[in-house]
Design a protein around this motif. Structure first.
Motif, mmCIF file in Angstrom:
data_model
loop_
_atom_site.group_PDB
_atom_site.id
_atom_site.type_symbol
_atom_site.label_atom_id
_atom_site.label_comp_id
_atom_site.label_asym_id
_atom_site.label_seq_id
_atom_site.Cartn_x
_atom_site.Cartn_y
_atom_site.Cartn_z
ATOM 1 N N THR A 1 0.786 -1.232 0.000
ATOM 2 C CA THR A 1 0.000 0.000 0.000
ATOM 3 C C THR A 1 0.819 1.285 0.000
ATOM 4 O OG1 THR A 1 -0.139 0.023 2.433
ATOM 5 C CG2 THR A 1 -1.873 -1.165 1.242
ATOM 6 N N ALA A 2 2.073 1.248 0.445
ATOM 7 C CA ALA A 2 2.799 2.485 0.744
ATOM 8 C C ALA A 2 2.971 3.393 -0.469
ATOM 9 C CB ALA A 2 4.162 2.159 1.352
ATOM 10 N N ALA A 3 3.393 2.844 -1.609
ATOM 11 C CA ALA A 3 3.652 3.689 -2.774
ATOM 12 C C ALA A 3 2.360 4.311 -3.300
ATOM 13 C CB ALA A 3 4.336 2.874 -3.867
ATOM 14 N N GLY A 4 1.312 3.498 -3.429
ATOM 15 C CA GLY A 4 0.034 4.036 -3.879
ATOM 16 C C GLY A 4 -0.535 5.047 -2.913
ATOM 17 N N ASP A 5 -0.363 4.784 -1.628
ATOM 18 C CA ASP A 5 -0.846 5.703 -0.602
ATOM 19 C C ASP A 5 -0.097 7.032 -0.673
ATOM 20 O OD1 ASP A 5 -2.193 6.693 1.602
ATOM 21 O OD2 ASP A 5 -1.244 5.358 3.053
ATOM 22 N N ALA A 6 1.214 6.982 -0.934
ATOM 23 C CA ALA A 6 1.992 8.222 -1.087
ATOM 24 C C ALA A 6 1.450 9.063 -2.235
ATOM 25 C CB ALA A 6 3.460 7.879 -1.322
ATOM 26 N N ILE A 7 1.124 8.414 -3.338
ATOM 27 C CA ILE A 7 0.596 9.129 -4.504
ATOM 28 C C ILE A 7 -0.784 9.701 -4.193
ATOM 29 C CG2 ILE A 7 -0.205 8.803 -6.879
ATOM 30 C CD1 ILE A 7 2.139 6.623 -6.990
ATOM 31 N N LEU A 8 -1.619 8.910 -3.531
ATOM 32 C CA LEU A 8 -2.957 9.386 -3.176
ATOM 33 C C LEU A 8 -2.886 10.602 -2.255
ATOM 34 C CD1 LEU A 8 -6.039 9.129 -3.063
ATOM 35 C CD2 LEU A 8 -5.743 7.467 -1.209
ATOM 36 N N ARG A 9 -2.053 10.546 -1.233
ATOM 37 C CA ARG A 9 -1.952 11.667 -0.290
ATOM 38 C C ARG A 9 -1.423 12.918 -0.987
ATOM 39 N NH1 ARG A 9 -0.312 9.124 5.662
ATOM 40 N NH2 ARG A 9 -1.246 7.052 5.329
ATOM 41 N N ALA A 10 -0.435 12.740 -1.870
ATOM 42 C CA ALA A 10 0.095 13.893 -2.594
ATOM 43 C C ALA A 10 -0.949 14.497 -3.523
ATOM 44 C CB ALA A 10 1.335 13.487 -3.385
ATOM 45 N N ALA A 11 -1.908 13.671 -3.960
ATOM 46 C CA ALA A 11 -2.963 14.137 -4.860
ATOM 47 C C ALA A 11 -4.152 14.741 -4.125
ATOM 48 C CB ALA A 11 -3.440 12.980 -5.737
ATOM 49 N N GLY A 12 -4.067 14.791 -2.795
ATOM 50 C CA GLY A 12 -5.132 15.406 -2.010
ATOM 51 C C GLY A 12 -6.060 14.448 -1.325
#
Length: 258
Positions: free
Chosen positions: A212-223
């Protein structure tokens, strides 16, 4: 850092595609989950790259962890690597598998790369910005385009796991009046939220932090955000858990902007 992680992911993806086209060798871990020679080849490429460029930062990688190799992460900054997320999709000849690399600081994913080599798409995030690139057949990349979550409307669209759906997920969708949902494999679910294609991803089946970590990083950066069922942000670096194994996640719900 972002560019280096992107390059490593693409190099790993190239090796994965070679094996995907030739036919993978499949074996099974003690927990009965599948592993292929593509997982192992991609992890070796990523570990070599991280060691060369960021040798002082420890790395928790899925296949090394399965072999009992876990570094000291007490410094609070470390990489999480899933060299081939969506192994079942890979084995079943579905193109939704990904390469995942994430940087964790103080329990939060602050940078990440998700590369879907068979689909030719690369997502990444760093410093609060998420972006997407198209990767051509010769592995050249388009100019990056910034992406962001959409504002949730009255009719939510959900993303669910293709291979690990469960009754709790279906109950969550029913309880929230969500009738529109799509099943998809791997960490691409986070990326579809980050890109504004869907609104919510509930996950009640088992996941590990490297899933989950990489996808979660992208999601959080996207708002967007990823919350436990208690409403707290999902954290990373979970060691010595009383009721679960190291680096295992609790159930969570990921979503775009409310």
């Amino acid at each position: 850092m972002q560019g280096l992680l992107e390059a490593m992911a693409v190099d790993a993806g190239r090796a994965i595609l070679d094996i995907y086209r030739a036919g993978a060798s499949v074996s099974y871990k003690p927990d009965c989950s599948p592993v292929t020679d593509a997982d192992e080849a991609a992890e070796a490429i990523i570990l070599a790259g991280l060691s060369h460029h960021f040798g002082t930062i420890p790395v928790v990688a899925e296949e090394q962890a399965a072999a009992g190799i876990l570094p000291d992460i007490d410094g609070g900054r470390f990489f999480l690597v899933d060299p081939l997320d969506g192994t079942k999709e890979f084995i079943n000849r579905r193109d939704e598998f990904t390469v995942n690399i994430a940087l964790i600081e103080a329990g939060a994913p602050v940078a990440g790369v998700v590369y879907a080599p068979a689909l030719g798409v690369l997502y990444s995030a760093e410093k609060g910005l998420a972006r997407k690139q198209v990767v051509a057949a010769d592995f050249s990349r388009s100019d990056p385009v910034l992406i962001g979550c959409r504002n949730a409307g009255d009719r939510l669209v959900a993303i669910a796991s293709r291979s690990h759906n469960c009754s709790e997920t279906l109950a969550y969708l029913a309880d929230h009046g969500i009738t529109d949902f799509e099943a998809i494999g791997s960490s691409l679910k986070f990326c579809l939220l980050a890109e504004g294609i869907a609104d919510v991803y509930p996950r009640f089946g088992r996941t590990m932090e490297w899933d989950t970590a990489a996808g979660d990083a992208i999601l959080r950066a996207a708002g967007g955000e990823t919350l436990t069922l208690a409403g707290e942000p999902l954290t990373y670096g979970k060691r010595h858990q009383q009721n679960d194994s190291e680096f295992a996640n609790p159930p969570f719900v990921s979503r775009g902007r409310r």
